[in-house]
Design a protein around this motif. Structure first.
Motif, PDB file in Angstrom:
ATOM      1  N   SER A  51       0.796  -1.225   0.000  1.00 14.25           N
ATOM      2  CA  SER A  51       0.000   0.000   0.000  1.00 14.25           C
ATOM      3  C   SER A  51       0.833   1.281   0.000  1.00 14.25           C
ATOM      4  CB  SER A  51      -0.953  -0.009   1.195  1.00 14.25           C
ATOM      5  OG  SER A  51      -0.225   0.001   2.408  1.00 14.25           O
ATOM      6  N   ARG A  52       2.145   1.179   0.036  1.00 15.06           N
ATOM      7  CA  ARG A  52       2.994   2.375   0.031  1.00 15.06           C
ATOM      8  C   ARG A  52       2.817   3.121  -1.294  1.00 15.06           C
ATOM      9  NH1 ARG A  52       8.717   3.487   2.702  1.00 15.06           N
ATOM     10  NH2 ARG A  52       9.020   5.527   1.752  1.00 15.06           N
ATOM     11  N   GLY A  53       2.626   4.428  -1.214  1.00 13.76           N
ATOM     12  CA  GLY A  53       2.309   5.250  -2.384  1.00 13.76           C
ATOM     13  C   GLY A  53       3.297   5.133  -3.527  1.00 13.76           C
ATOM     14  N   GLU A  54       4.580   5.194  -3.238  1.00 18.65           N
ATOM     15  CA  GLU A  54       5.586   5.104  -4.298  1.00 18.65           C
ATOM     16  C   GLU A  54       5.556   3.742  -4.982  1.00 18.65           C
ATOM     17  OE1 GLU A  54       7.564   7.622  -0.964  1.00 18.65           O
ATOM     18  OE2 GLU A  54       6.281   5.841  -1.086  1.00 18.65           O
ATOM     19  N   HIS A  55       5.288   2.703  -4.203  1.00 20.13           N
ATOM     20  CA  HIS A  55       5.184   1.361  -4.777  1.00 20.13           C
ATOM     21  C   HIS A  55       3.950   1.269  -5.664  1.00 20.13           C
ATOM     22  CE1 HIS A  55       4.651  -3.216  -4.129  1.00 20.13           C
ATOM     23  NE2 HIS A  55       5.468  -3.010  -5.141  1.00 20.13           N
ATOM     24  N   ARG A  56       2.832   1.826  -5.208  1.00 24.52           N
ATOM     25  CA  ARG A  56       1.608   1.826  -6.023  1.00 24.52           C
ATOM     26  C   ARG A  56       1.832   2.570  -7.335  1.00 24.52           C
ATOM     27  NH1 ARG A  56      -2.056  -1.748  -4.649  1.00 24.52           N
ATOM     28  NH2 ARG A  56      -3.769  -0.438  -5.259  1.00 24.52           N
ATOM     29  N   ASP A  57       2.542   3.706  -7.271  1.00 22.57           N
ATOM     30  CA  ASP A  57       2.846   4.471  -8.488  1.00 22.57           C
ATOM     31  C   ASP A  57       3.708   3.653  -9.442  1.00 22.57           C
ATOM     32  OD1 ASP A  57       1.400   6.603  -7.448  1.00 22.57           O
ATOM     33  OD2 ASP A  57       3.190   7.723  -6.822  1.00 22.57           O
ATOM     34  N   ALA A  58       4.712   2.956  -8.909  1.00 24.04           N
ATOM     35  CA  ALA A  58       5.585   2.118  -9.738  1.00 24.04           C
ATOM     36  C   ALA A  58       4.786   0.975 -10.373  1.00 24.04           C
ATOM     37  CB  ALA A  58       6.742   1.566  -8.910  1.00 24.04           C
ATOM     38  N   GLN A  59       3.837   0.405  -9.637  1.00 19.12           N
ATOM     39  CA  GLN A  59       3.000  -0.655 -10.193  1.00 19.12           C
ATOM     40  C   GLN A  59       2.190  -0.134 -11.383  1.00 19.12           C
ATOM     41  OE1 GLN A  59       0.889  -1.622  -6.580  1.00 19.12           O
ATOM     42  NE2 GLN A  59       1.988  -3.558  -6.370  1.00 19.12           N
ATOM     43  N   LYS A  60       1.623   1.052 -11.234  1.00 18.65           N
ATOM     44  CA  LYS A  60       0.838   1.640 -12.330  1.00 18.65           C
ATOM     45  C   LYS A  60       1.710   1.869 -13.560  1.00 18.65           C
ATOM     46  CE  LYS A  60      -2.424   3.925  -9.295  1.00 18.65           C
ATOM     47  NZ  LYS A  60      -2.809   5.193  -8.667  1.00 18.65           N
ATOM     48  N   GLN A  61       2.910   2.409 -13.347  1.00 15.86           N
ATOM     49  CA  GLN A  61       3.809   2.647 -14.462  1.00 15.86           C
ATOM     50  C   GLN A  61       4.250   1.324 -15.088  1.00 15.86           C
ATOM     51  OE1 GLN A  61       7.119   5.242 -13.665  1.00 15.86           O
ATOM     52  NE2 GLN A  61       7.523   5.515 -15.839  1.00 15.86           N
ATOM     53  N   GLY A  62       4.462   0.313 -14.255  1.00 16.29           N
ATOM     54  CA  GLY A  62       4.824  -1.010 -14.764  1.00 16.29           C
ATOM     55  C   GLY A  62       3.760  -1.577 -15.686  1.00 16.29           C
ATOM     56  N   ARG A  63       2.501  -1.476 -15.275  1.00 11.63           N
ATOM     57  CA  ARG A  63       1.412  -1.972 -16.122  1.00 11.63           C
ATOM     58  C   ARG A  63       1.286  -1.151 -17.400  1.00 11.63           C
ATOM     59  NH1 ARG A  63      -0.848  -2.727 -10.975  1.00 11.63           N
ATOM     60  NH2 ARG A  63      -1.908  -0.721 -11.059  1.00 11.63           N
ATOM     61  N   ALA A  64       1.550   0.145 -17.319  1.00  9.77           N
ATOM     62  CA  ALA A  64       1.415   1.022 -18.478  1.00  9.77           C
ATOM     63  C   ALA A  64       2.578   0.888 -19.463  1.00  9.77           C
ATOM     64  CB  ALA A  64       1.299   2.484 -18.023  1.00  9.77           C
ATOM     65  N   GLU A  65       3.802   0.630 -18.954  1.00  9.13           N
ATOM     66  CA  GLU A  65       4.976   0.698 -19.822  1.00  9.13           C
ATOM     67  C   GLU A  65       5.896  -0.513 -19.801  1.00  9.13           C
ATOM     68  OE1 GLU A  65       7.261   4.338 -19.570  1.00  9.13           O
ATOM     69  OE2 GLU A  65       5.565   5.349 -18.625  1.00  9.13           O
ATOM     70  N   TRP A  66       6.213  -1.074 -18.648  1.00  6.13           N
ATOM     71  CA  TRP A  66       7.352  -1.982 -18.520  1.00  6.13           C
ATOM     72  C   TRP A  66       7.044  -3.460 -18.633  1.00  6.13           C
ATOM     73  CZ3 TRP A  66       8.357   1.190 -13.612  1.00  6.13           C
ATOM     74  CH2 TRP A  66       8.991   2.393 -13.947  1.00  6.13           C
ATOM     75  N   TYR A  67       5.816  -3.879 -18.381  1.00  2.22           N
ATOM     76  CA  TYR A  67       5.514  -5.309 -18.331  1.00  2.22           C
ATOM     77  C   TYR A  67       4.513  -5.730 -19.390  1.00  2.22           C
ATOM     78  CZ  TYR A  67       7.823  -5.027 -13.824  1.00  2.22           C
ATOM     79  OH  TYR A  67       8.739  -4.810 -12.834  1.00  2.22           O
ATOM     80  N   GLU A  68       4.831  -6.850 -20.048  1.00  2.00           N
ATOM     81  CA  GLU A  68       3.854  -7.511 -20.922  1.00  2.00           C
ATOM     82  C   GLU A  68       2.860  -8.277 -20.056  1.00  2.00           C
ATOM     83  OE1 GLU A  68       3.257  -7.412 -24.089  1.00  2.00           O
ATOM     84  OE2 GLU A  68       5.008  -6.218 -24.644  1.00  2.00           O
ATOM     85  N   ARG A  69       3.402  -8.886 -18.994  1.00  2.15           N
ATOM     86  CA  ARG A  69       2.574  -9.638 -18.041  1.00  2.15           C
ATOM     87  C   ARG A  69       3.378  -9.885 -16.780  1.00  2.15           C
ATOM     88  NH1 ARG A  69       1.417 -14.902 -21.370  1.00  2.15           N
ATOM     89  NH2 ARG A  69       0.750 -13.229 -22.657  1.00  2.15           N
ATOM     90  N   TYR A  70       2.673 -10.139 -15.699  1.00  2.70           N
ATOM     91  CA  TYR A  70       3.336 -10.543 -14.461  1.00  2.70           C
ATOM     92  C   TYR A  70       2.368 -11.331 -13.603  1.00  2.70           C
ATOM     93  CZ  TYR A  70       1.080  -6.514 -12.160  1.00  2.70           C
ATOM     94  OH  TYR A  70       0.167  -5.611 -11.673  1.00  2.70           O
ATOM     95  N   THR A  71       2.928 -12.057 -12.654  1.00  2.00           N
ATOM     96  CA  THR A  71       2.152 -12.825 -11.694  1.00  2.00           C
ATOM     97  C   THR A  71       2.771 -12.618 -10.320  1.00  2.00           C
ATOM     98  OG1 THR A  71       1.749 -14.512 -13.379  1.00  2.00           O
ATOM     99  CG2 THR A  71       1.299 -15.131 -11.099  1.00  2.00           C
TER     100      THR A  71
END
Length: 117
Positions: free
Chosen positions: A82-102
């Protein structure tokens, strides 16, 4: 590529039971804009979480990345999740860096290790 120092090639020691692991398996996109810097920031921030024990990461030549985070309890995992910076990184990951993850979260019931003398 990041200019940050690489971790030594050695597994973390077995921890005192019971603890939890968070396994993050991913396939990246070709996009790398800011990924290394963000990964380094996440490494620094997670260390501030009480109950964080450490993590290990590895990748295959084919592009599969696996990071295993070790946490003392579910409360520590939730605090990191739930840490804000981690949540922001997750959003950017889904938008740009990852094709998929589990993500897998599991309670460790048994743990041991070996070190050659």
């Amino acid at each position: 590529m990041s200019d940050h120092a690489e971790a030594p090639v050695a597994p973390l020691p077995a921890f005192e039971l019971r603890y939890y692991v968070v396994v993050f398996s991913s396939a990246r996109t070709e996009e790398d804009r800011g990924y290394g810097e963000t990964a380094y920031l996440m490494h620094e921030l997670v260390r501030e979480i009480p109950g964080y024990l450490g993590h290990e990461s590895a990748g295959t030549p084919g592009g599969l990345g696996i990071t295993v985070g070790y946490f003392r309890d579910v409360a520590a995992i939730e605090q990191w999740r739930s840490r804000g910076e981690h949540r922001d990184a997750q959003k950017q990951g889904r938008a740009e860096w990852y094709e998929r993850y589990t993500v897998h979260v599991a309670k460790v019931e048994r743990s041991h290790g070996f070190v050659r003398e």
